[in-house]
Design a protein around this motif. Structure first.
Motif, PDB file in Angstrom:
ATOM      1  N   ARG A  21       0.838  -1.198   0.000  1.00 27.57           N
ATOM      2  CA  ARG A  21       0.000   0.000   0.000  1.00 27.57           C
ATOM      3  C   ARG A  21       0.877   1.253   0.000  1.00 27.57           C
ATOM      4  O   ARG A  21       1.905   1.311   0.678  1.00 27.57           O
ATOM      5  CB  ARG A  21      -0.890   0.021   1.249  1.00 27.57           C
ATOM      6  N   GLN A  22       0.421   2.269  -0.721  1.00 26.58           N
ATOM      7  CA  GLN A  22       1.045   3.583  -0.658  1.00 26.58           C
ATOM      8  C   GLN A  22      -0.049   4.634  -0.538  1.00 26.58           C
ATOM      9  O   GLN A  22      -0.730   4.952  -1.517  1.00 26.58           O
ATOM     10  CB  GLN A  22       1.939   3.864  -1.865  1.00 26.58           C
ATOM     11  N   MET A  23      -0.211   5.163   0.652  1.00 23.61           N
ATOM     12  CA  MET A  23      -1.206   6.212   0.873  1.00 23.61           C
ATOM     13  C   MET A  23      -0.731   7.504   0.214  1.00 23.61           C
ATOM     14  O   MET A  23       0.475   7.666  -0.019  1.00 23.61           O
ATOM     15  CB  MET A  23      -1.462   6.377   2.369  1.00 23.61           C
ATOM     16  N   PRO A  24      -1.634   8.417  -0.086  1.00 25.92           N
ATOM     17  CA  PRO A  24      -1.264   9.637  -0.821  1.00 25.92           C
ATOM     18  C   PRO A  24      -0.109  10.391  -0.177  1.00 25.92           C
ATOM     19  O   PRO A  24      -0.167  10.748   1.002  1.00 25.92           O
ATOM     20  CB  PRO A  24      -2.562  10.452  -0.793  1.00 25.92           C
ATOM     21  N   GLY A  25       0.958  10.578  -0.927  1.00 28.22           N
ATOM     22  CA  GLY A  25       2.113  11.329  -0.461  1.00 28.22           C
ATOM     23  C   GLY A  25       2.964  10.630   0.588  1.00 28.22           C
ATOM     24  O   GLY A  25       3.837  11.263   1.185  1.00 28.22           O
ATOM     25  N   LYS A  26       2.717   9.341   0.792  1.00 29.64           N
ATOM     26  CA  LYS A  26       3.406   8.602   1.849  1.00 29.64           C
ATOM     27  C   LYS A  26       4.291   7.498   1.299  1.00 29.64           C
ATOM     28  O   LYS A  26       4.440   7.343   0.081  1.00 29.64           O
ATOM     29  CB  LYS A  26       2.374   8.003   2.818  1.00 29.64           C
ATOM     30  N   GLY A  27       4.877   6.720   2.219  1.00 29.69           N
ATOM     31  CA  GLY A  27       5.795   5.655   1.842  1.00 29.69           C
ATOM     32  C   GLY A  27       5.092   4.336   1.568  1.00 29.69           C
ATOM     33  O   GLY A  27       3.885   4.273   1.367  1.00 29.69           O
ATOM     34  N   LEU A  28       5.891   3.277   1.562  1.00 31.86           N
ATOM     35  CA  LEU A  28       5.434   1.938   1.183  1.00 31.86           C
ATOM     36  C   LEU A  28       5.157   1.090   2.422  1.00 31.86           C
ATOM     37  O   LEU A  28       5.971   1.047   3.348  1.00 31.86           O
ATOM     38  CB  LEU A  28       6.509   1.273   0.320  1.00 31.86           C
ATOM     39  N   ASP A  29       4.007   0.392   2.394  1.00 29.98           N
ATOM     40  CA  ASP A  29       3.610  -0.472   3.503  1.00 29.98           C
ATOM     41  C   ASP A  29       3.387  -1.888   2.996  1.00 29.98           C
ATOM     42  O   ASP A  29       2.533  -2.106   2.132  1.00 29.98           O
ATOM     43  CB  ASP A  29       2.312   0.016   4.155  1.00 29.98           C
ATOM     44  N   TRP A  30       4.116  -2.844   3.551  1.00 30.27           N
ATOM     45  CA  TRP A  30       3.895  -4.243   3.203  1.00 30.27           C
ATOM     46  C   TRP A  30       2.593  -4.729   3.816  1.00 30.27           C
ATOM     47  O   TRP A  30       2.388  -4.609   5.029  1.00 30.27           O
ATOM     48  CB  TRP A  30       5.057  -5.110   3.695  1.00 30.27           C
ATOM     49  N   MET A  31       1.688  -5.283   2.986  1.00 28.10           N
ATOM     50  CA  MET A  31       0.403  -5.750   3.474  1.00 28.10           C
ATOM     51  C   MET A  31       0.414  -7.253   3.718  1.00 28.10           C
ATOM     52  O   MET A  31      -0.065  -7.739   4.749  1.00 28.10           O
ATOM     53  CB  MET A  31      -0.691  -5.415   2.461  1.00 28.10           C
ATOM     54  N   GLY A  32       0.891  -8.016   2.754  1.00 22.68           N
ATOM     55  CA  GLY A  32       0.884  -9.455   2.879  1.00 22.68           C
ATOM     56  C   GLY A  32       1.406 -10.095   1.611  1.00 22.68           C
ATOM     57  O   GLY A  32       1.506  -9.456   0.569  1.00 22.68           O
ATOM     58  N   THR A  33       1.709 -11.369   1.730  1.00 20.34           N
ATOM     59  CA  THR A  33       2.365 -12.126   0.657  1.00 20.34           C
ATOM     60  C   THR A  33       1.717 -13.477   0.518  1.00 20.34           C
ATOM     61  O   THR A  33       1.395 -14.121   1.527  1.00 20.34           O
ATOM     62  CB  THR A  33       3.859 -12.294   1.012  1.00 20.34           C
ATOM     63  N   ILE A  34       1.516 -13.921  -0.740  1.00 23.35           N
ATOM     64  CA  ILE A  34       0.917 -15.212  -0.985  1.00 23.35           C
ATOM     65  C   ILE A  34       1.812 -16.050  -1.885  1.00 23.35           C
ATOM     66  O   ILE A  34       2.430 -15.536  -2.827  1.00 23.35           O
ATOM     67  CB  ILE A  34      -0.498 -15.055  -1.601  1.00 23.35           C
ATOM     68  N   ASP A  35       1.889 -17.346  -1.586  1.00 21.15           N
ATOM     69  CA  ASP A  35       2.543 -18.307  -2.466  1.00 21.15           C
ATOM     70  C   ASP A  35       1.445 -18.889  -3.350  1.00 21.15           C
ATOM     71  O   ASP A  35       0.616 -19.663  -2.861  1.00 21.15           O
ATOM     72  CB  ASP A  35       3.219 -19.385  -1.629  1.00 21.15           C
ATOM     73  N   PRO A  36       1.408 -18.539  -4.634  1.00 19.33           N
ATOM     74  CA  PRO A  36       0.304 -18.992  -5.489  1.00 19.33           C
ATOM     75  C   PRO A  36       0.259 -20.513  -5.677  1.00 19.33           C
ATOM     76  O   PRO A  36      -0.777 -21.042  -6.078  1.00 19.33           O
ATOM     77  CB  PRO A  36       0.577 -18.299  -6.823  1.00 19.33           C
ATOM     78  N   SER A  37       1.341 -21.202  -5.380  1.00 20.62           N
ATOM     79  CA  SER A  37       1.344 -22.654  -5.601  1.00 20.62           C
ATOM     80  C   SER A  37       0.433 -23.375  -4.619  1.00 20.62           C
ATOM     81  O   SER A  37      -0.150 -24.414  -4.955  1.00 20.62           O
ATOM     82  CB  SER A  37       2.763 -23.207  -5.517  1.00 20.62           C
ATOM     83  N   ASP A  38       0.309 -22.837  -3.408  1.00 22.34           N
ATOM     84  CA  ASP A  38      -0.526 -23.497  -2.400  1.00 22.34           C
ATOM     85  C   ASP A  38      -1.392 -22.530  -1.611  1.00 22.34           C
ATOM     86  O   ASP A  38      -2.055 -22.925  -0.648  1.00 22.34           O
ATOM     87  CB  ASP A  38       0.341 -24.314  -1.427  1.00 22.34           C
ATOM     88  N   SER A  39      -1.361 -21.253  -1.990  1.00 13.46           N
ATOM     89  CA  SER A  39      -2.131 -20.179  -1.335  1.00 13.46           C
ATOM     90  C   SER A  39      -1.744 -19.961   0.120  1.00 13.46           C
ATOM     91  O   SER A  39      -2.542 -19.432   0.901  1.00 13.46           O
ATOM     92  CB  SER A  39      -3.638 -20.416  -1.469  1.00 13.46           C
ATOM     93  N   TYR A  40      -0.516 -20.334   0.497  1.00 13.08           N
ATOM     94  CA  TYR A  40      -0.023 -19.993   1.835  1.00 13.08           C
ATOM     95  C   TYR A  40       0.172 -18.476   1.893  1.00 13.08           C
ATOM     96  O   TYR A  40       0.720 -17.878   0.977  1.00 13.08           O
ATOM     97  CB  TYR A  40       1.298 -20.691   2.104  1.00 13.08           C
ATOM     98  N   ILE A  41      -0.289 -17.851   2.984  1.00  9.47           N
ATOM     99  CA  ILE A  41      -0.264 -16.394   3.093  1.00  9.47           C
ATOM    100  C   ILE A  41       0.444 -15.962   4.373  1.00  9.47           C
ATOM    101  O   ILE A  41       0.254 -16.558   5.432  1.00  9.47           O
ATOM    102  CB  ILE A  41      -1.701 -15.830   3.098  1.00  9.47           C
ATOM    103  N   LYS A  42       1.262 -14.922   4.242  1.00  9.04           N
ATOM    104  CA  LYS A  42       1.854 -14.238   5.397  1.00  9.04           C
ATOM    105  C   LYS A  42       1.297 -12.817   5.400  1.00  9.04           C
ATOM    106  O   LYS A  42       1.393 -12.110   4.403  1.00  9.04           O
ATOM    107  CB  LYS A  42       3.376 -14.209   5.283  1.00  9.04           C
ATOM    108  N   PHE A  43       0.723 -12.426   6.543  1.00  8.13           N
ATOM    109  CA  PHE A  43       0.120 -11.108   6.651  1.00  8.13           C
ATOM    110  C   PHE A  43       0.936 -10.205   7.545  1.00  8.13           C
ATOM    111  O   PHE A  43       1.504 -10.628   8.554  1.00  8.13           O
ATOM    112  CB  PHE A  43      -1.276 -11.204   7.262  1.00  8.13           C
TER     113      PHE A  43
END
Lengths: 108, 119
Positions: free
Chosen positions: B38-60
Motif C-alpha cells: 500500500r502507498q497512501m497519498p504522499g506517503k511511503g510503502l507499507d507491506w500488506m501481505g504475501t501469498i505463495d500462489p502454488s498453495d495459497s499460503y499467506i503471510k500477513f
C-alpha cells in the motif's frame, strides 16, 4: 518489528554530484536481506540493490550499496537527471517486512 | 518478459466491497510469490501481505490481517486483494509485486491500482 530510519529526508544536489543515502535499522539485519528501491513520480517502485550490495538486472554501476549490521548506504556516484526520485530501503528477512520512510533526492 | 498487470482505478463509497487483481505473465505464476504493498497519498510503502500462489499460503502484516483478504487463482495466473467494507482510510495506491521466495526482494512490480473511497 524492525524499524528502518532513512536520512536525510530530502537531499538537494546537482547533476554530476555524488549522493549518499543512509538507512539505519533498529536491530541488526543480515546484509542478505537489505534492499533499495527507486520510485520516480507516478511510477511503481523499482528494485535497485538487494543483498545490501548486489545490483539488480539493468542497474548501472554508478549505483552501489554497502553496509552491514544496522547501517547501510546507497551511493550514486554521478547523478543523472533520471536519478532524481524517492529512494526506499527495505528489510525482507524478518516478518513483518518493513520499509524505511524514504529519502527524496531532488535537483538543487 | 515478466509482467504484472493490475486492474483499473476504482472509486467506491465507505462500506462497499471491492476486489482488485494482479495478473502475471511471462513466467511460471506458481514459481514466484506475490506481495501487496500500500502507498497512501504522499506517503511511503507499507507491506500488506504475501501469498505463495502454488498453495495459497499467506503471510500477513499484523497491521492488515483481518482488514483485507489475499487470494490467488493459479489457473488464470491472477492474485487478488479484497475488502469487505471499505473505509475512507483505505484510499491509496495498491501495488502487487512478485519475488522468488518469501525472503527475496520484490523484483517485478505491477503498475498500481488507485483506490479512492469517498462518500
Amino acid at each position: 518489528e524492525i524499524v528502518l530510519t532513512q536520512s536525510p529526508g530530502t537531499l538537494s544536489l546537482s547533476p554530476g554530484e555524488r549522493a549518499t543515502l543512509s538507512c539505519r535499522a533498529s536491530q541488526s539485519i543480515s546484509s542478505t536481506y537489505l534492499a533499495w528501491y527507486q520510485q520516480r513520480p507516478g511510477q511503481a517502485p523499482r528494485l535497485l540493490i538487494y543483498g545490501a550490495s548486489r545490483r539488480a538486472t539493468g542497474i548501472p554501476d554508478r549505483i552501489s550499496g554497502s553496509g552491514s549490521g544496522t547501517d547501510f548506504t546507497l551511493t550514486i556516484s554521478r547523478l543523472e537527471p533520471e536519478d532524481f526520485a524517492v529512494y526506499y530501503c527495505q528489510q525482507y528477512g524478518s516478518s513483518p517486512l518493513t520499509f524505511g520512510q524514504g529519502t527524496k533526492l531532488d535537483i538543487k | 518478459e515478466v509482467q504484472l498487470v493490475q486492474s483499473g482505478a476504482e472509486v467506491k463509497k465507505p462500506g462497499e466491497s471491492l476486489r482488485i487483481s494482479c495478473k502475471g505473465s511471462g513466467y511460471s505464476f506458481t514459481s514466484y510469490w506475490i506481495t501487496w504493498v500500500r502507498q497512501m497519498p504522499g506517503k511511503g510503502l507499507d507491506w500488506m501481505g504475501t501469498i505463495d500462489p502454488s498453495d495459497s499460503y499467506i503471510k500477513f502484516s499484523p497491521s492488515f490481517q483481518g482488514h483485507v483478504t489475499i487470494s490467488a487463482d493459479k489457473s488464470i495466473s491472477t492474485a487478488y486483494l479484497q475488502w469487505s467494507s471499505l473505509k475512507a482510510s483505505d484510499t491509496a495506491m495498491y501495488y502487487c509485486a512478485s519475488h522468488y521466495s518469501s525472503a527475496w526482494p520484490f523484483d517485478y512490480w505491477g503498475q498500481g491500482t488507485l483506490v479512492t473511497v469517498s462518500s
